[in-house]
Design a protein around this motif. Structure first.
Motif, PDB file in Angstrom:
ATOM      1  N   ILE A 123       0.899  -1.154   0.000  1.00 56.85           N
ATOM      2  CA  ILE A 123       0.000   0.000   0.000  1.00 56.85           C
ATOM      3  C   ILE A 123       0.940   1.206   0.000  1.00 56.85           C
ATOM      4  O   ILE A 123       1.775   1.329   0.907  1.00 56.85           O
ATOM      5  CB  ILE A 123      -0.880   0.014   1.274  1.00 56.85           C
ATOM      6  CG1 ILE A 123      -1.755  -1.243   1.319  1.00 56.85           C
ATOM      7  CG2 ILE A 123      -1.743   1.262   1.356  1.00 56.85           C
ATOM      8  CD1 ILE A 123      -1.426  -2.183   2.413  1.00 56.85           C
ATOM      9  N   ALA A 156       2.836  -1.056   4.194  1.00 55.76           N
ATOM     10  CA  ALA A 156       2.411   0.298   3.817  1.00 55.76           C
ATOM     11  C   ALA A 156       3.618   1.228   3.742  1.00 55.76           C
ATOM     12  O   ALA A 156       4.456   1.235   4.644  1.00 55.76           O
ATOM     13  CB  ALA A 156       1.404   0.824   4.840  1.00 55.76           C
ATOM     14  N   GLU A 167      -2.782   4.044   7.636  1.00 61.04           N
ATOM     15  CA  GLU A 167      -2.455   2.874   6.804  1.00 61.04           C
ATOM     16  C   GLU A 167      -1.508   1.936   7.542  1.00 61.04           C
ATOM     17  O   GLU A 167      -1.646   0.713   7.465  1.00 61.04           O
ATOM     18  CB  GLU A 167      -1.813   3.315   5.481  1.00 61.04           C
ATOM     19  CG  GLU A 167      -2.726   4.088   4.554  1.00 61.04           C
ATOM     20  CD  GLU A 167      -3.859   3.250   3.973  1.00 61.04           C
ATOM     21  OE1 GLU A 167      -3.903   2.035   4.233  1.00 61.04           O
ATOM     22  OE2 GLU A 167      -4.714   3.834   3.285  1.00 61.04           O
TER      23      GLU A 167
END
Ligand code: SF4
Length: 231
Positions: A123, A156, A167
């Protein structure tokens, strides 16, 4: 071609069904069928029609999809629609690119649809002037360095505290940019700080250690299940 005037989804399916009939006549049910086309909508329509006709597995592909970027997008759109509908059993990505890239793209498509979980799910933010470290360079480097990791895990990489902590808390390992030092989260918790100097080596090590821990936990749980079933 004579009947339809031009390639169509119906023509592809009719042609495929002619061959299916031949196999049926020989009482041979163990086959799979592909009706790949280079035009995304034609391929998708053909597979949808064929899925209603036969029970055999379908081999999906957008054939001759193009170069690495365009072909990847076409393949992701076409195969994404079909796989999301539950149509398709095997896939082939056809790119005018290194075949290794075809495999990687296919794997990423399956991963984004959660049909495969092996490997790292990254991510990452797109980066902007608020970034505290080079997000794009870090991502490129991590993707290359960690290609061999097969552990299903989320990592992340977020450039600043706008979205970083949110996140990072959801990921197995998270890096969020901050001043004066960036912050690394492990298992959803703030763990330690790192400066921008040589932090990629360090981050790689943290991710590998976390992957090893996840694997060890998985092995322990599997052993527990085996012990319960045999005991
Ligand atoms: S998370 Fe921060 S660095 Fe990344 S795009 Fe958003 S504002 Fe920019």
């Amino acid at each position: 071609q004579r009947k339809y005037g031009e390639p169509t989804a119906e023509a592809l399916v009719e042609s495929a069904m002619r061959h299916v009939d031949i196999l049926d006549k020989h009482d041979y049910p163990d086959f799979k069928v592909s009706v790949k086309a280079s035009e995304v909508f034609m391929a998708v329509d053909a597979y949808r029609l064929l899925a209603k006709e036969i029970d055999q597995p379908l081999h999906l592909g957008i054939t001759e999809a193009g170069g690495l970027r365009g072909g990847t997008v076409k393949s992701a759109v076409g195969l994404g629609m079909l796989l999301y509908e539950g149509i398709g059993d095997t896939i082939r990505i056809s790119l005018a690119a290194d075949p290794v890239e075809e495999v990687k793209v296919g794997f990423e498509i399956l991963k984004s649809l959660k049909l495969r979980t092996n490997g790292i799910n990254f991510i990452a933010c797109p980066s902007c002037s608020r970034q505290n470290f080079d997000v794009i360079g870090t991502m490129n480097s991590l993707e290359q360095r960690l290609e061999d990791v097969r552990t299903p895990m989320d990592v992340a990489v977020i450039g600043c505290i706008v979205n970083g902590p949110g996140e990072a808390r959801e990921a197995d390992v998270g890096l969020t940019g901050a001043t004066p030092n960036n912050l690394i989260y492990v298992g959803g918790e703030p763990d330690h700080k790192v400066s921008n100097a040589d932090f990629i080596d360090h981050l790689e090590q943290v991710i590998r250690e976390r992957a090893a821990k996840i694997e060890a936990e998985r092995a322990r749980q599997e052993e527990e299940v085996i012990l319960k079933s045999t005991g």
